[in-house]
Design a protein around this motif. Structure first.
Motif, PDB file in Angstrom:
ATOM      1  N   UNK A  69       0.832  -1.204   0.000  1.00 25.52           N
ATOM      2  CA  UNK A  69       0.000   0.000   0.000  1.00 25.52           C
ATOM      3  C   UNK A  69       0.867   1.254   0.000  1.00 25.52           C
ATOM      4  N   UNK A  70       1.936   1.233   0.765  1.00 26.96           N
ATOM      5  CA  UNK A  70       2.850   2.370   0.807  1.00 26.96           C
ATOM      6  C   UNK A  70       3.732   2.464  -0.422  1.00 26.96           C
ATOM      7  N   UNK A  71       3.829   1.380  -1.182  1.00 29.39           N
ATOM      8  CA  UNK A  71       4.702   1.353  -2.353  1.00 29.39           C
ATOM      9  C   UNK A  71       4.238   2.303  -3.451  1.00 29.39           C
ATOM     10  N   UNK A  72       2.947   2.567  -3.529  1.00 30.19           N
ATOM     11  CA  UNK A  72       2.447   3.451  -4.597  1.00 30.19           C
ATOM     12  C   UNK A  72       3.128   4.807  -4.543  1.00 30.19           C
ATOM     13  N   UNK A  73       3.279   5.341  -3.359  1.00 27.26           N
ATOM     14  CA  UNK A  73       3.914   6.658  -3.223  1.00 27.26           C
ATOM     15  C   UNK A  73       5.378   6.605  -3.676  1.00 27.26           C
ATOM     16  N   UNK A  74       6.098   5.560  -3.243  1.00 29.22           N
ATOM     17  CA  UNK A  74       7.495   5.413  -3.646  1.00 29.22           C
ATOM     18  C   UNK A  74       7.630   5.220  -5.155  1.00 29.22           C
ATOM     19  N   UNK A  75       6.741   4.423  -5.717  1.00 31.34           N
ATOM     20  CA  UNK A  75       6.785   4.210  -7.166  1.00 31.34           C
ATOM     21  C   UNK A  75       6.466   5.489  -7.929  1.00 31.34           C
ATOM     22  N   UNK A  76       5.532   6.259  -7.425  1.00 28.22           N
ATOM     23  CA  UNK A  76       5.201   7.529  -8.072  1.00 28.22           C
ATOM     24  C   UNK A  76       6.395   8.473  -8.043  1.00 28.22           C
ATOM     25  N   UNK A  77       7.062   8.591  -6.902  1.00 27.47           N
ATOM     26  CA  UNK A  77       8.235   9.465  -6.814  1.00 27.47           C
ATOM     27  C   UNK A  77       9.365   8.956  -7.690  1.00 27.47           C
ATOM     28  N   UNK A  78       9.520   7.637  -7.775  1.00 29.19           N
ATOM     29  CA  UNK A  78      10.542   7.083  -8.666  1.00 29.19           C
ATOM     30  C   UNK A  78      10.238   7.478 -10.103  1.00 29.19           C
ATOM     31  N   UNK A  79       8.990   7.410 -10.487  1.00 32.44           N
ATOM     32  CA  UNK A  79       8.573   7.792 -11.849  1.00 32.44           C
ATOM     33  C   UNK A  79       8.875   9.260 -12.120  1.00 32.44           C
ATOM     34  N   UNK A  80       8.624  10.119 -11.139  1.00 32.93           N
ATOM     35  CA  UNK A  80       8.844  11.550 -11.325  1.00 32.93           C
ATOM     36  C   UNK A  80      10.327  11.923 -11.280  1.00 32.93           C
ATOM     37  N   UNK A  81      11.065  11.342 -10.350  1.00 33.73           N
ATOM     38  CA  UNK A  81      12.481  11.685 -10.180  1.00 33.73           C
ATOM     39  C   UNK A  81      13.400  10.985 -11.172  1.00 33.73           C
ATOM     40  N   UNK A  82      13.001   9.821 -11.648  1.00 34.88           N
ATOM     41  CA  UNK A  82      13.844   9.016 -12.542  1.00 34.88           C
ATOM     42  C   UNK A  82      12.997   8.518 -13.712  1.00 34.88           C
ATOM     43  N   UNK A  83      12.638   9.392 -14.627  1.00 36.17           N
ATOM     44  CA  UNK A  83      11.734   8.991 -15.715  1.00 36.17           C
ATOM     45  C   UNK A  83      12.305   7.910 -16.635  1.00 36.17           C
ATOM     46  N   UNK A  84      13.608   7.690 -16.598  1.00 39.86           N
ATOM     47  CA  UNK A  84      14.202   6.661 -17.446  1.00 39.86           C
ATOM     48  C   UNK A  84      14.010   5.246 -16.927  1.00 39.86           C
ATOM     49  N   UNK A  85      13.618   5.105 -15.682  1.00 45.30           N
ATOM     50  CA  UNK A  85      13.405   3.769 -15.113  1.00 45.30           C
ATOM     51  C   UNK A  85      12.137   3.177 -15.729  1.00 45.30           C
ATOM     52  N   UNK A  86      12.299   2.047 -16.396  1.00 47.25           N
ATOM     53  CA  UNK A  86      11.167   1.417 -17.077  1.00 47.25           C
ATOM     54  C   UNK A  86      10.713   0.138 -16.393  1.00 47.25           C
ATOM     55  N   UNK A  87      11.636  -0.535 -15.677  1.00 47.34           N
ATOM     56  CA  UNK A  87      11.316  -1.805 -15.026  1.00 47.34           C
ATOM     57  C   UNK A  87      11.697  -1.719 -13.557  1.00 47.34           C
ATOM     58  N   UNK A  88      10.815  -2.231 -12.714  1.00 44.88           N
ATOM     59  CA  UNK A  88      11.038  -2.218 -11.273  1.00 44.88           C
ATOM     60  C   UNK A  88      10.882  -3.644 -10.770  1.00 44.88           C
ATOM     61  N   UNK A  89      11.831  -4.095  -9.954  1.00 46.15           N
ATOM     62  CA  UNK A  89      11.763  -5.425  -9.373  1.00 46.15           C
ATOM     63  C   UNK A  89      11.268  -5.320  -7.947  1.00 46.15           C
ATOM     64  N   UNK A  90      10.438  -6.257  -7.556  1.00 48.54           N
ATOM     65  CA  UNK A  90       9.925  -6.286  -6.182  1.00 48.54           C
ATOM     66  C   UNK A  90       9.756  -7.740  -5.762  1.00 48.54           C
ATOM     67  N   UNK A  91       9.761  -7.967  -4.450  1.00 47.35           N
ATOM     68  CA  UNK A  91       9.579  -9.343  -3.983  1.00 47.35           C
ATOM     69  C   UNK A  91       8.094  -9.691  -3.918  1.00 47.35           C
ATOM     70  N   UNK A  92       7.801 -10.906  -3.509  1.00 44.09           N
ATOM     71  CA  UNK A  92       6.438 -11.437  -3.561  1.00 44.09           C
ATOM     72  C   UNK A  92       5.438 -10.653  -2.721  1.00 44.09           C
ATOM     73  N   UNK A  93       5.906  -9.941  -1.732  1.00 47.35           N
ATOM     74  CA  UNK A  93       5.004  -9.159  -0.896  1.00 47.35           C
ATOM     75  C   UNK A  93       4.306  -8.038  -1.648  1.00 47.35           C
ATOM     76  N   UNK A  94       4.807  -7.702  -2.826  1.00 42.58           N
ATOM     77  CA  UNK A  94       4.232  -6.618  -3.613  1.00 42.58           C
ATOM     78  C   UNK A  94       3.377  -7.105  -4.778  1.00 42.58           C
ATOM     79  N   UNK A  95       3.135  -8.406  -4.850  1.00 48.66           N
ATOM     80  CA  UNK A  95       2.324  -8.972  -5.935  1.00 48.66           C
ATOM     81  C   UNK A  95       0.868  -8.545  -5.779  1.00 48.66           C
ATOM     82  N   UNK A  96       0.132  -8.640  -6.856  1.00 50.05           N
ATOM     83  CA  UNK A  96      -1.299  -8.324  -6.812  1.00 50.05           C
ATOM     84  C   UNK A  96      -1.631  -7.084  -7.619  1.00 50.05           C
ATOM     85  N   UNK A  97      -2.545  -6.289  -7.095  1.00 51.42           N
ATOM     86  CA  UNK A  97      -3.051  -5.124  -7.826  1.00 51.42           C
ATOM     87  C   UNK A  97      -1.980  -4.074  -8.097  1.00 51.42           C
TER      88      UNK A  97
END
Length: 82
Positions: A5-33
């Motif tokens: 749930x908290x990852x959305x904010x981090x992912x949004x900031x990553x998108x804004x601060x580092x627009x070149x990042x196209x792929x993000x790896x995460x462990x199983x705890x982040x699976x789903x929606x």
């Protein structure tokens, strides 16, 4: 609150601060929606790194060391060379 749930904010900031990042790896705890949200809203691929089905005990996960190494360098940079 779950990590995913908290990852959305981090992912949004990553998108804004580092627009070149196209792929993000995460462990199983982040699976789903979150995977679909990342693709639909951010236009980024969130790949879930899963352990092998037959894994027993601790084993280093593929790509996980890249994330851990990146965090260690970002938070504890090496001392300057003399």
């Amino acid at each position: 609150m779950q990590d995913r749930d908290g990852a959305k904010r981090s992912l949004l900031w990553t998108r804004l601060d580092h627009p070149g990042v196209q792929k993000i790896w995460a462990d199983q705890g982040f699976a789903g929606r979150l995977v679909e949200w990342s693709r639909t809203i951010l236009g980024r691929e969130l790949e879930i790194v899963r352990k092998a089905p037959d894994q027993r005990g601790f084993q280093i996960q593929p790509k996980r060391w890249v994330i851990e190494r990146t965090f260690s360098v970002a938070h504890c940079p090496p001392p300057p060379r003399t």
